[in-house]
Design an enzyme around this catalytic site. Sequence first.
Site, PDB file in Angstrom:
ATOM      1  CB  CYS A   2      -1.110   0.038   1.268  1.00  0.00           C
ATOM      2  SG  CYS A   2      -1.767  -1.448   1.584  1.00  0.00           S
ATOM      3  NE  ARG A  27       4.371   1.752  -0.969  1.00  0.00           N
ATOM      4  CZ  ARG A  27       5.697   1.744  -0.648  1.00  0.00           C
ATOM      5  NH1 ARG A  27       6.570   2.421  -1.224  1.00  0.00           N
ATOM      6  NH2 ARG A  27       5.880   1.303   0.573  1.00  0.00           N
ATOM      7  CD1 TRP A  73      -1.207  -5.647  -4.088  1.00  0.00           C
ATOM      8  CD2 TRP A  73      -0.932  -6.393  -2.115  1.00  0.00           C
ATOM      9  NE1 TRP A  73      -0.873  -6.827  -4.187  1.00  0.00           N
ATOM     10  CE2 TRP A  73      -0.660  -7.451  -3.050  1.00  0.00           C
ATOM     11  CE3 TRP A  73      -0.737  -7.016  -0.841  1.00  0.00           C
ATOM     12  CZ2 TRP A  73      -0.394  -8.772  -2.534  1.00  0.00           C
ATOM     13  CZ3 TRP A  73      -0.142  -8.021  -0.442  1.00  0.00           C
ATOM     14  CH2 TRP A  73      -0.154  -8.972  -1.391  1.00  0.00           C
ATOM     15  CG  ASN A  98       2.490   0.154   3.833  1.00  0.00           C
ATOM     16  OD1 ASN A  98       2.116  -0.981   3.536  1.00  0.00           O
ATOM     17  ND2 ASN A  98       3.572   0.675   3.294  1.00  0.00           N
ATOM     18  N   GLY A  99       1.096  -2.084   6.164  1.00  0.00           N
ATOM     19  CA  GLY A  99       1.633  -3.162   6.924  1.00  0.00           C
ATOM     20  C   GLY A  99       0.523  -4.053   7.560  1.00  0.00           C
ATOM     21  CD  GLU A 484      12.347 -12.669 -14.609  1.00  0.00           C
ATOM     22  OE1 GLU A 484      12.168 -13.186 -13.321  1.00  0.00           O
ATOM     23  OE2 GLU A 484      12.040 -11.546 -15.093  1.00  0.00           O
ATOM     24  CE  LYS A 488       8.777 -10.774 -15.484  1.00  0.00           C
ATOM     25  NZ  LYS A 488       9.757 -10.544 -14.473  1.00  0.00           N
ATOM     26  CD  GLU A 491       5.546 -10.919 -12.559  1.00  0.00           C
ATOM     27  OE1 GLU A 491       5.905 -10.224 -11.526  1.00  0.00           O
ATOM     28  OE2 GLU A 491       6.302 -10.987 -13.499  1.00  0.00           O
ATOM     29  CG  HIS A 507      12.921 -37.199 -12.350  1.00  0.00           C
ATOM     30  ND1 HIS A 507      13.057 -38.750 -12.067  1.00  0.00           N
ATOM     31  CD2 HIS A 507      14.085 -36.975 -12.874  1.00  0.00           C
ATOM     32  CE1 HIS A 507      14.405 -39.114 -12.530  1.00  0.00           C
ATOM     33  NE2 HIS A 507      15.101 -38.068 -12.817  1.00  0.00           N
ATOM     34  CE  LYS A 606       8.781  -2.343 -10.785  1.00  0.00           C
ATOM     35  NZ  LYS A 606       9.138  -3.565 -11.537  1.00  0.00           N
TER      36      LYS A 606
END
Length: 611
Positions: A2, A27, A73, A98-99, A484, A488, A491, A507, A606
Amino acid sequence: MCGIVGAASGRDVTPILIDGLKRLEYRGYDSAGLAVIDKKCDLVLRRSVGRVASLESICDSVDGSTGIAHTRWATHGKPAEHNAHPHISSQTIAVVHNGIIENHQELREELKEKEFTFRSETDTEVIVHQIDWHTQQGLDLLNAVQITISELSGAYGLGVVSKKEPGVVIAARNGSPLLIGLGEKENFIASDMSALIPVSQKYMVMEDGDIAKITPSSVEVFDRQGNPVERQVIISTLSDDETELEGYAHFMKKEIHEQTRAITETLEDRLGSKSVIEMAFGDEAQEIFDRAKELKIIACGTSYYAASVARYWFEEFGIKCDVEIASEYRYRKHVVNEGTLFMTISQSGETLDTMAALEMAKTLGYSNTLCICNVPESSLVRASDLTIFTHAGREIGVASTKAFTTQLVTLLMVAICLRRRKVGNGRAGDAMEAEIVKELRSLPQMIDNVIDLEEDIISMSKHFGNKEHALFLGRGAHYPIAMEGALKLKEISYIHAEAYAAGELKHGPLALIDEDMPVVAVAPNDELLEKLKSNLEEVRARGGKLFVFADSQAGLISDEETMVLNVAPVNNYIAPVLYVVPLQLLAYHVALIKGTDIDKPRNLAKSVTVE
Ligand code: G6P
C-alpha cells in the site's frame, strides 16, 4: 504494502494527495481513498474501488488543508469500498495504514466490548478505534497514537488526522517505510519520496519506533521511548523525467526496449579496456571483497532469479554461493561460516522480506552486507554496508525487465572481482576477464539484435493466446532464466506457467505434455546443449509443441512441431542476460493478445512492503 501520502498545508491538499497516490500506485492499486479536514473542520472521506483515477473522479468538491490518502493492496478483507482506507472512527479520526497488525483479532474483541462498531474486515480498523478510545479518555492525538502503537504488534506505517486537531498529521512507523517531506510552510508524509516529487525535495526518514507530529510550520519526531529526536534531512535526487510512455503502448514494452541503454549505463565507468574497475564500486568495496570467502544471497521474485543465475557464475569462479528466498531465510536457523558476505538484491530496495532478512543477518556474524539495488533513496541501501547500484532508471511496469538484466550484469562484475582473488591475479585481471569484459561491452548491441526478432516473437505468441498452461525448460544458468520467463508469462498473461530444469522433465512434468501444453525452451550453445536436445526430443516424442530460442549454431531447426528462433552466438557467461529478453517479449505479446492490464496485472504490486 500500500501507499501512503499525507499533507499539512495552508492550501487545498486534495490535488497533492491525488497526485501522490498516482505516483504510489505501483505499491498497490485495488482501491484508494482520502480523508481531509475541510474549512468547516469536518472530516471528509472519499473511497473507491479500483485505480486512483476513479477516486479522483469523486473528489471534485473536496477542499481542505490537512489530509491523508492511501492506495491499497488487499491483505485483510477483499478489495471493496468499505475495506479501502482511510478508516474512520466517530466521524472524527481517520487512519491510513501500510503493514499488518498481528493482534488485530484480540483488539477487535476488546473494542467491540467497548461498543465500537466495525465496518470493514481489515486489520487496520482496530487502530483508528483504539486511537479514538484513547482520545475519549482525554488524550490529545499525538499521545493517543503513542499509546495505541504500544498496544499493536506487527508492522505499520501510519498517517492519522482528527477533525478536533485540524492542521495536524500524526505519523508512526514500525517495519513499513515512512518519510517526512519538508516544504515551504507545508509538510508531508509519504511511504516513499516519489509521491512528493512536485512538492518537496527535502525529507527525513522515520526510523522504526518513531512517531511524528507534522503541522504546516513544524515537524517534531519522537523515538520509541518518547524522547524528541533529530532525523537527518536528506536532499532528494528524484525527478519526473522517466515517467512518460514516450509513444510505447505500455511501460513494460518501453522498459524491455530500454535494456540496451540501462545495461550501457550500468556498465559505464565500471569497465576498463580489459578489466572491471573495482574502485568504481566505492571506497569500501576492496576491503569488503577481500573479506568475502563465501556468499549468501537473499532476494525475492525476479531479483531471486537474478541471484540464482549469479550462483552459477560465482561457483564457476570457485566462490561458494548460497541463494535463498528472503521469506524463507527469515524464519530458520543459520550456520554462518567465517568470511561470508551477505548480499541482498532488490529493484526497489523496499521489499519487506528482504529488508527483514538483512536486519536478521546483521546479528549473525556475516563479514559484511552488500546490496545490489536500483533505488538510491531506499531502506535496503541505507541499511547495507555497501550498495552497488543498477542504473536501470525508474522501472514502472510491475513485471520486472530492465531491473533484472541490469542486476545480472552487476552480479557478473562482482563475480569477476571476487574471481580475481581466487585466481591470484591481484587487481589486474587476466585473459578470461578481458574476454568477459569484451563480451559485456557488446551486450547492448546483442540485446538490440534480439529485440529485432520481435516480429517473429509476435507470430510465436499467437500460439499461446488460447492456452491455459505452459512449460519452460532450461539447463544450468538458463534454468533460472526459464523460471524468470515462466514468471513473466504468469504475471501478465495469467497463463499458468511452470519452469523445470530440463533434466527433471522425466521425473514428472512429461506426464502433462500434449498439444495444449506449449513448451518453451532456451538453448544456448553451451556444454549442456546436447543434453537439452535429448530433453526436447522427449517432448516431441509425446506430441508436445516446442518453442525454442536457440543459438544459431545449435543445429535446431523449425518443423511442424517445433518453432525455433535463432539467437546469434554469445559467450556462455553473457548468454543468460541475452536469452531472457525474448522470453520477456513473448510474455508481453501473449498478454497483449489476452488483453490483460500489462503494467498493473491483477492482484500484484511493484513493491511488496508486507510479509
Ligand atoms: C514484486 C514485484 C517483482 C519483484 C519482487 C521483488 O513481487 O512485482 O517484480 O521482483 O517484488 O522486488 P524487489 O524490489 O525486491 O526486487
